[in-house]
Scaffold this active site. Structure first.
Site, PDB file in Angstrom:
ATOM      1  CG  ASP A  85      -1.674   1.197   1.448  1.00 39.58           C
ATOM      2  OD1 ASP A  85      -2.425   1.538   0.528  1.00 39.58           O
ATOM      3  OD2 ASP A  85      -1.554   1.839   2.514  1.00 39.58           O
ATOM      4  CE  LYS A  88     -10.218   7.636  -9.620  1.00 43.23           C
ATOM      5  NZ  LYS A  88     -11.592   8.006  -9.532  1.00 43.23           N
ATOM      6  CG  ASP A 106      -1.664   7.591   0.168  1.00 40.17           C
ATOM      7  OD1 ASP A 106      -0.563   7.957  -0.272  1.00 40.17           O
ATOM      8  OD2 ASP A 106      -2.734   7.852  -0.376  1.00 40.17           O
TER       9      ASP A 106
HETATM   10  P1  B16 Z   1      -6.905   9.952  -3.864  1.00 40.91           P
HETATM   11  P2  B16 Z   1      -3.713   4.001  -0.116  1.00 40.91           P
HETATM   12  C1  B16 Z   1      -5.631   5.860  -0.200  1.00 40.91           C
HETATM   13  O1  B16 Z   1      -4.360   5.427  -0.532  1.00 40.91           O
HETATM   14  C2  B16 Z   1      -5.615   6.742   1.034  1.00 40.91           C
HETATM   15  O2  B16 Z   1      -5.229   5.994   2.175  1.00 40.91           O
HETATM   16  C3  B16 Z   1      -6.970   7.338   1.280  1.00 40.91           C
HETATM   17  O3  B16 Z   1      -6.924   8.204   2.389  1.00 40.91           O
HETATM   18  C4  B16 Z   1      -7.412   8.105   0.021  1.00 40.91           C
HETATM   19  O4  B16 Z   1      -8.715   8.636   0.188  1.00 40.91           O
HETATM   20  C5  B16 Z   1      -7.383   7.152  -1.174  1.00 40.91           C
HETATM   21  O5  B16 Z   1      -6.075   6.624  -1.319  1.00 40.91           O
HETATM   22  C6  B16 Z   1      -7.754   7.870  -2.457  1.00 40.91           C
HETATM   23  O6  B16 Z   1      -6.770   8.833  -2.749  1.00 40.91           O
HETATM   24  O7  B16 Z   1      -7.908  10.947  -3.381  1.00 40.91           O
HETATM   25  O8  B16 Z   1      -5.489  10.493  -3.944  1.00 40.91           O
HETATM   26  O9  B16 Z   1      -7.321   9.268  -5.134  1.00 40.91           O
HETATM   27  O10 B16 Z   1      -3.625   3.996   1.370  1.00 40.91           O
HETATM   28  O11 B16 Z   1      -4.624   2.938  -0.693  1.00 40.91           O
HETATM   29  O12 B16 Z   1      -2.356   4.048  -0.791  1.00 40.91           O
HETATM   30 MG    MG Z   2      -2.868   3.219   3.230  1.00 39.73          MG
END
Ligand code: B16
Ligand code: MG
Length: 216
Positions: A10, A116, A12
């Site tokens: 993963d 994204k 984030d």
């Molecule tokens: P975006 P991961 C996730 O990433 C985040 O943990 C989550 O907080 C976020 O809302 C989601 O990605 C979508 O992100 O708005 O940048 O498309 O933890 O799966 O790497």
């Molecule tokens: Mg994460």
């Protein structure tokens, strides 16, 4: 011992702490909209897609489709604003060492992120080239906790699900890894990822030998 052939990371909250920037973006939006929100409520948004996160934040408040899309875009603008100064210094301690450890074992490595913005973040961190495959928020329709994203990453690597280890910091991400039939490793507190068969407090603490030794 399992026949591990790949690790899916993963992004984030595992390789970098963008979770904090996501939180600040949602908090700013919530404050502007007069919606009660705090760090505790934000915990439920970890690893959850942007639209799902906004639905959770609105907590049943009805808004038009147009207003919904505008709010999601506004939050993303704030998030990107916070990411402008991102650099390799934002990698979490032990993150690259763990990727290198997996590669040194001859395993494939992939990203399995709901974001994204994953491509942008990987480039800013300077680690795009480390990975054999990237599955992100653009790759599948059904977000975590559905298994689709991790199954897509495994398919890109050509590795069967049961030979994949997933490293996740989110409750929904651990659920997705388990649903995919993969070996789930949770990073973080018991309250959040205690349902994973393996758990470590931080990425730096992750011991792949221990994961292998304690998996049937
Ligand atoms: P975006 P991961 C996730 O990433 C985040 O943990 C989550 O907080 C976020 O809302 C989601 O990605 C979508 O992100 O708005 O940048 O498309 O933890 O799966 O790497
Ligand atoms: Mg994460």
């Amino acid at each position: 011992m399992p026949d591990v052939r790949a690790v899916i990371f993963d992004l984030d909250g595992v390789l970098t702490d963008t979770a904090e920037y996501h939180y600040r973006g949602w908090q700013r939006l919530a404050d502007e909209e007069g919606v009660p929100f705090d760090r505790e409520k934000n915990e439920a948004l970890r690893g959850v897609s942007r639209n799902e996160s906004l639905l959770l934040l609105l907590d049943g408040r009805e808004v038009s489709e147009e207003a919904f899309a505008e709010m999601a875009a506004r939050k993303n603008g704030y998030y990107l604003e916070y990411l402008q100064d991102m650099s390799p210094a934002d990698l979490l301690p032990g993150a690259v060492a763990l990727v290198e450890d997996a590669k040194a074992r001859g395993w494939k490595v992939a990203i399995g992120s709901s974001s994204k913005n994953a491509g942008f973040v990987l480039d800013a961190l300077g680690i795009t080239e480390l990975f054999d495959a990237v599955a992100d928020g653009h790759s599948v329709d059904r977000a975590k906790p559905e298994p689709d994203l991790f199954l897509e990453a495994a398919a890109m690597l050509g590795v069967p699900p049961e030979s994949c280890v997933v490293i996740e910091d989110a409750e929904s991400g651990v659920d997705a890894a388990i649903a995919a039939g993969m070996i789930a490793v949770g990073v973080g507190p018991e309250e959040r990822v205690g349902h994973a068969p393996h758990r470590f407090a931080t990425v730096e603490d992750i011991d792949l030998d221990q994961v292998l030794d304690t998996t049937d």
